[in-house]
Design a protein around this motif. Structure first.
Motif, PDB file in Angstrom:
ATOM      1  N   GLY A  19     -28.591 -14.131  13.023  1.00  0.00           N
ATOM      2  CA  GLY A  19     -28.807 -15.651  13.864  1.00  0.00           C
ATOM      3  C   GLY A  19     -27.922 -16.817  13.648  1.00  0.00           C
ATOM      4  O   GLY A  19     -26.520 -16.749  14.833  1.00  0.00           O
ATOM      5  N   ILE A  20     -27.937 -17.087  12.831  1.00  0.00           N
ATOM      6  CA  ILE A  20     -26.758 -18.296  12.658  1.00  0.00           C
ATOM      7  C   ILE A  20     -25.523 -17.761  12.131  1.00  0.00           C
ATOM      8  O   ILE A  20     -24.127 -18.327  12.737  1.00  0.00           O
ATOM      9  CB  ILE A  20     -27.037 -18.959  10.804  1.00  0.00           C
ATOM     10  CG1 ILE A  20     -28.917 -19.916  11.536  1.00  0.00           C
ATOM     11  CG2 ILE A  20     -26.285 -19.124  10.589  1.00  0.00           C
ATOM     12  CD1 ILE A  20     -27.906 -21.293  12.014  1.00  0.00           C
ATOM     13  N   ALA A  21     -25.437 -16.761  11.263  1.00  0.00           N
ATOM     14  CA  ALA A  21     -24.279 -16.150  11.354  1.00  0.00           C
ATOM     15  C   ALA A  21     -22.967 -15.710  12.644  1.00  0.00           C
ATOM     16  O   ALA A  21     -21.580 -16.001  13.155  1.00  0.00           O
ATOM     17  CB  ALA A  21     -24.351 -14.511  11.102  1.00  0.00           C
ATOM     18  N   ALA A  22     -24.341 -14.965  13.351  1.00  0.00           N
ATOM     19  CA  ALA A  22     -23.650 -15.074  15.113  1.00  0.00           C
ATOM     20  C   ALA A  22     -22.598 -15.959  15.914  1.00  0.00           C
ATOM     21  O   ALA A  22     -22.032 -16.733  16.092  1.00  0.00           O
ATOM     22  CB  ALA A  22     -24.318 -14.087  16.153  1.00  0.00           C
ATOM     23  N   ALA A  23     -23.807 -17.679  15.432  1.00  0.00           N
ATOM     24  CA  ALA A  23     -23.980 -18.592  16.731  1.00  0.00           C
ATOM     25  C   ALA A  23     -22.539 -19.846  15.968  1.00  0.00           C
ATOM     26  O   ALA A  23     -21.596 -20.313  16.652  1.00  0.00           O
ATOM     27  CB  ALA A  23     -25.460 -18.925  17.173  1.00  0.00           C
ATOM     28  N   ALA A  24     -22.945 -19.084  14.500  1.00  0.00           N
ATOM     29  CA  ALA A  24     -22.272 -20.107  13.622  1.00  0.00           C
ATOM     30  C   ALA A  24     -20.066 -19.342  13.825  1.00  0.00           C
ATOM     31  O   ALA A  24     -19.379 -19.974  14.486  1.00  0.00           O
ATOM     32  CB  ALA A  24     -21.955 -20.223  12.611  1.00  0.00           C
ATOM     33  N   LYS A  25     -20.069 -18.770  13.726  1.00  0.00           N
ATOM     34  CA  LYS A  25     -18.730 -17.428  14.264  1.00  0.00           C
ATOM     35  C   LYS A  25     -18.404 -17.479  15.931  1.00  0.00           C
ATOM     36  O   LYS A  25     -17.160 -18.242  16.000  1.00  0.00           O
ATOM     37  CB  LYS A  25     -19.257 -15.585  13.748  1.00  0.00           C
ATOM     38  CG  LYS A  25     -17.832 -15.283  14.366  1.00  0.00           C
ATOM     39  CD  LYS A  25     -17.984 -13.513  13.978  1.00  0.00           C
ATOM     40  CE  LYS A  25     -16.834 -13.047  14.077  1.00  0.00           C
ATOM     41  NZ  LYS A  25     -16.678 -11.532  14.058  1.00  0.00           N
ATOM     42  N   ASN A  41     -25.493  -6.733   8.054  1.00  0.00           N
ATOM     43  CA  ASN A  41     -25.371  -7.002   9.583  1.00  0.00           C
ATOM     44  C   ASN A  41     -24.935  -9.229   8.978  1.00  0.00           C
ATOM     45  O   ASN A  41     -23.669  -9.481   9.713  1.00  0.00           O
ATOM     46  CB  ASN A  41     -26.312  -7.403  10.779  1.00  0.00           C
ATOM     47  CG  ASN A  41     -26.885  -6.069  10.536  1.00  0.00           C
ATOM     48  OD1 ASN A  41     -26.041  -5.090  10.223  1.00  0.00           O
ATOM     49  ND2 ASN A  41     -28.052  -5.757  11.856  1.00  0.00           N
ATOM     50  N   THR A  42     -25.398  -9.542   8.721  1.00  0.00           N
ATOM     51  CA  THR A  42     -25.108 -10.971   8.006  1.00  0.00           C
ATOM     52  C   THR A  42     -23.381 -11.193   7.806  1.00  0.00           C
ATOM     53  O   THR A  42     -23.205 -11.768   8.433  1.00  0.00           O
ATOM     54  CB  THR A  42     -26.160 -11.807   7.073  1.00  0.00           C
ATOM     55  OG1 THR A  42     -27.501 -11.357   8.151  1.00  0.00           O
ATOM     56  CG2 THR A  42     -26.015 -13.132   7.030  1.00  0.00           C
ATOM     57  N   ARG A  43     -23.567 -10.451   6.736  1.00  0.00           N
ATOM     58  CA  ARG A  43     -22.029 -10.142   6.343  1.00  0.00           C
ATOM     59  C   ARG A  43     -20.938  -9.783   7.528  1.00  0.00           C
ATOM     60  O   ARG A  43     -20.053 -10.071   7.595  1.00  0.00           O
ATOM     61  CB  ARG A  43     -21.767  -9.299   5.020  1.00  0.00           C
ATOM     62  CG  ARG A  43     -22.957 -10.025   4.038  1.00  0.00           C
ATOM     63  CD  ARG A  43     -21.589  -8.736   2.102  1.00  0.00           C
ATOM     64  NE  ARG A  43     -22.260  -9.959   1.278  1.00  0.00           N
ATOM     65  CZ  ARG A  43     -22.584  -9.487   0.448  1.00  0.00           C
ATOM     66  NH1 ARG A  43     -23.885  -7.989   0.293  1.00  0.00           N
ATOM     67  NH2 ARG A  43     -23.911 -10.105  -0.437  1.00  0.00           N
ATOM     68  N   PHE A  44     -21.128  -9.334   7.720  1.00  0.00           N
ATOM     69  CA  PHE A  44     -20.164  -8.058   8.755  1.00  0.00           C
ATOM     70  C   PHE A  44     -19.903  -9.932   9.835  1.00  0.00           C
ATOM     71  O   PHE A  44     -19.075  -9.547  10.259  1.00  0.00           O
ATOM     72  CB  PHE A  44     -21.195  -7.187  10.040  1.00  0.00           C
ATOM     73  CG  PHE A  44     -20.043  -6.490  10.872  1.00  0.00           C
ATOM     74  CD1 PHE A  44     -18.869  -5.930  10.928  1.00  0.00           C
ATOM     75  CD2 PHE A  44     -20.559  -6.664  12.410  1.00  0.00           C
ATOM     76  CE1 PHE A  44     -18.358  -4.797  11.364  1.00  0.00           C
ATOM     77  CE2 PHE A  44     -19.351  -6.686  13.377  1.00  0.00           C
ATOM     78  CZ  PHE A  44     -18.886  -5.612  12.980  1.00  0.00           C
ATOM     79  N   LEU A  45     -21.107 -10.486  10.105  1.00  0.00           N
ATOM     80  CA  LEU A  45     -20.376 -11.121  11.306  1.00  0.00           C
ATOM     81  C   LEU A  45     -20.055 -12.674  10.869  1.00  0.00           C
ATOM     82  O   LEU A  45     -20.189 -13.333  11.347  1.00  0.00           O
ATOM     83  CB  LEU A  45     -22.761 -11.678  11.738  1.00  0.00           C
ATOM     84  CG  LEU A  45     -23.104 -10.374  12.962  1.00  0.00           C
ATOM     85  CD1 LEU A  45     -24.412 -10.826  13.041  1.00  0.00           C
ATOM     86  CD2 LEU A  45     -22.407 -10.841  13.503  1.00  0.00           C
ATOM     87  N   LYS A  80     -18.236 -22.160   9.308  1.00  0.00           N
ATOM     88  CA  LYS A  80     -18.501 -21.235   8.302  1.00  0.00           C
ATOM     89  C   LYS A  80     -19.572 -21.505   7.720  1.00  0.00           C
ATOM     90  O   LYS A  80     -20.786 -22.888   8.177  1.00  0.00           O
ATOM     91  CB  LYS A  80     -17.707 -22.071   7.255  1.00  0.00           C
ATOM     92  CG  LYS A  80     -16.566 -21.692   7.666  1.00  0.00           C
ATOM     93  CD  LYS A  80     -15.325 -22.543   6.711  1.00  0.00           C
ATOM     94  CE  LYS A  80     -15.820 -21.630   5.027  1.00  0.00           C
ATOM     95  NZ  LYS A  80     -14.618 -21.794   3.947  1.00  0.00           N
ATOM     96  N   ALA A  81     -20.405 -20.137   7.763  1.00  0.00           N
ATOM     97  CA  ALA A  81     -21.940 -20.585   7.216  1.00  0.00           C
ATOM     98  C   ALA A  81     -22.224 -19.639   5.946  1.00  0.00           C
ATOM     99  O   ALA A  81     -21.953 -18.559   5.944  1.00  0.00           O
ATOM    100  CB  ALA A  81     -23.084 -19.946   8.777  1.00  0.00           C
ATOM    101  N   THR A  82     -22.781 -20.546   5.506  1.00  0.00           N
ATOM    102  CA  THR A  82     -23.508 -19.295   4.205  1.00  0.00           C
ATOM    103  C   THR A  82     -25.035 -19.509   4.291  1.00  0.00           C
ATOM    104  O   THR A  82     -25.707 -20.003   4.405  1.00  0.00           O
ATOM    105  CB  THR A  82     -23.827 -20.236   2.334  1.00  0.00           C
ATOM    106  OG1 THR A  82     -21.895 -20.300   2.420  1.00  0.00           O
ATOM    107  CG2 THR A  82     -24.018 -20.079   1.564  1.00  0.00           C
TER     108      THR A  82
END
Lengths: 323, 323
Positions: A77-83, A104-108, A88-90
């Motif tokens: 969720g964070i990865a998609a919303a951050a993108k 999925n998190t990496r792909f996003l 940037k997100a870790t």
């Protein structure tokens, strides 16, 4: 707060369907509805809280990288919303998280850091990372904006209950840290005061059920050992538990096998994919029907990110025994 | 006709979601949307046409028992719609239909009669049954009310395309007898004239693709042998084919393995269950991307009634090769 989140999510989060099947009604002996959050973007309700939290960061907070702690759904969720917000997100995830969640998190576009759930303390690892680098932390549940976002699930349930003519119901919610629980309970307290919201947890990770029974915030003894990876959170939060204590009914505890059987029935009768932790509410409705008092039960299917080998275990259960 | 069906279906059929995933976009090289009719009541779009046909029968027709011919999805749609209208139903299904389809049809209260797909002619068996008992026949596709009901899928696609800002798209539709194809094409001709609707069929059962290419209504040579049980219909109908010929673009043919791979990706990326015959349109978008010209493709996932062993075959595919 939840209404504001709902406005922010318009056009971004999906309004997920409320599904039902006469087969499931027959098993439970009442009307069973399933709020299919597995069909949400990134495969779980976590997208809602993540979007709400990230979209309300200050420019200064956005300019710093965000850090999320997650068993894998908050991470996505964070990865998609951050993108989508150019942030940037870790994310810090357990090394034994389902492959699909890590991938999925990496792909996003997020940077994934893993830790060992059995030997390392997540909060300690996170504290060290925060100290080393000035991240903006977005906690998976103990954060008002996250709770507000998850609460939009409750607003949608209230709307959909009106469409289906449901006036009285128990609402079963898979419970880890309590972000979804507290958000849904707050929304329904306002919109559907006759609804009773109740947590469902896996055996061995029933901290909230025990906390509600004793009136004290208790933690789980174990940190791993259930297939319900999404809701093995050690303990509810100091923001979420008081809300749960004030608004929610008693907890229900289900076995891992109950969760697998509920996954198989959701495959067969609803044509949706639920992950183990997301299936515990439906499992309670189907296999612990004697603990439910209302004529209608609404189960939140909170996520659907599961690896094929786990889903195959569910499908391999004796189909004739499923109902 | 389709608008009238849409009104009749209000409050009865589900408006199914239009799903997407950045993973699928990447594989296809364009925006991919999936119209998830597997989430419809009884697990396929067939509920729409069945409801429309049964709700418009005369009292005299309702008083007689209805007879449906079906590989299993029309059967369930008819059984559910007949039950809701207090009408008795018998369905004629191939003996090798998926267990879940036969079981569900019986559970929904219909009388199931089976025939051998390899050695018996369905129309002959049906003619004999009609002669022996004065049933009201509801043909699975060559019936204007059935086509009208299936066309409501097209109306919803048009509405949802507006929500997502889609102005130009190819719409891929799994094609058996052509009821869904002709209904969707008719609806979109009126609402989205720039959309191009195209049939997708399994190898060996590409009668409509060949019929479109030659301008003559051709039949399949085989009557069994694909896992796509829902769309192995021998031939399109004299009502459906002229509509398809007038309104649709050329067909795309996919292999059974393509269908299984699409099922696995729908599991992993969309968290929905699609049956083989319902997965061919998505399979075309993902694995035959060079045959598609538009920047956006909308794939109808027409049904989700599949037995666990078939789904396990899909999940057992090498996950790393799926994308």
């Amino acid at each position: 707060m939840i209404e504001d989140a709902y406005k922010r999510l318009q056009g971004h989060a999906r309004k997920t369907p409320l599904l039902s099947s006469p087969f499931l009604d027959e098993i439970s002996g009442r009307r069973v509805f399933v709020k299919a959050e597995c069909l949400q973007h990134t495969g779980s309700f976590k997208f809602r809280g993540a979007w709400n939290a990230i979209s309300t960061l200050t420019e200064e907070e956005k300019a710093r990288e965000v850090l999320a702690l997650s068993s894998g759904n908050h991470a996505q969720g964070i990865a998609a919303a951050a993108k989508a917000h150019g942030v940037k997100a870790t994310v810090l995830m357990p090394s034994d998280a389902p492959t699909v969640k890590i991938e999925n998190t990496r792909f996003l576009g997020a940077n994934v850091v893993t830790y060992d759930r059995a030997t390392q303390d997540r909060d300690e690892v996170a504290a060290k990372m925060l100290e080393e680098k000035g991240y903006t932390l977005i906690h998976p549940f103990n954060n008002p904006k996250v709770i507000g976002g998850q609460g939009t699930v409750g607003l949608e349930i209230a709307e959909q209950a009106d469409e289906f003519g449901i006036n009285d119901a128990e609402v079963l919610v898979p419970c880890g840290g309590g972000g979804l629980m507290s958000g849904v309970a707050t929304a329904l307290e306002a919109r559907k005061p006759k609804f009773k919201v109740r947590p469902v947890e896996p055996e061995g990770f029933d901290d909230v059920t025990r906390s509600l029974a004793t009136g004290k915030l208790l933690a789980n003894e174990k940190t791993s050992g259930s297939i319900c990876d999404a809701i093995m959170t050690p303990c509810a939060g100091d923001l979420t538990f008081p809300i749960i204590q004030k608004l929610c009914g008693s907890g229900i505890v289900v076995s891992d096998e109950d969760a697998l059987r509920a996954m198989a029935l959701a495959f067969k009768r609803l044509r949706i994919v639920i992950e183990p932790g997301g299936a515990v509410a439906l499992a309670a409705a189907l296999f612990h029907a004697n603990k439910i008092n209302s004529e209608t039960v609404i189960c939140v299917a909170s996520g659907g990110n599961t690896d094929p080998d786990v889903f195959q275990r569910a499908l391999a259960l004796d189909q004739s025994s499923l109902g």
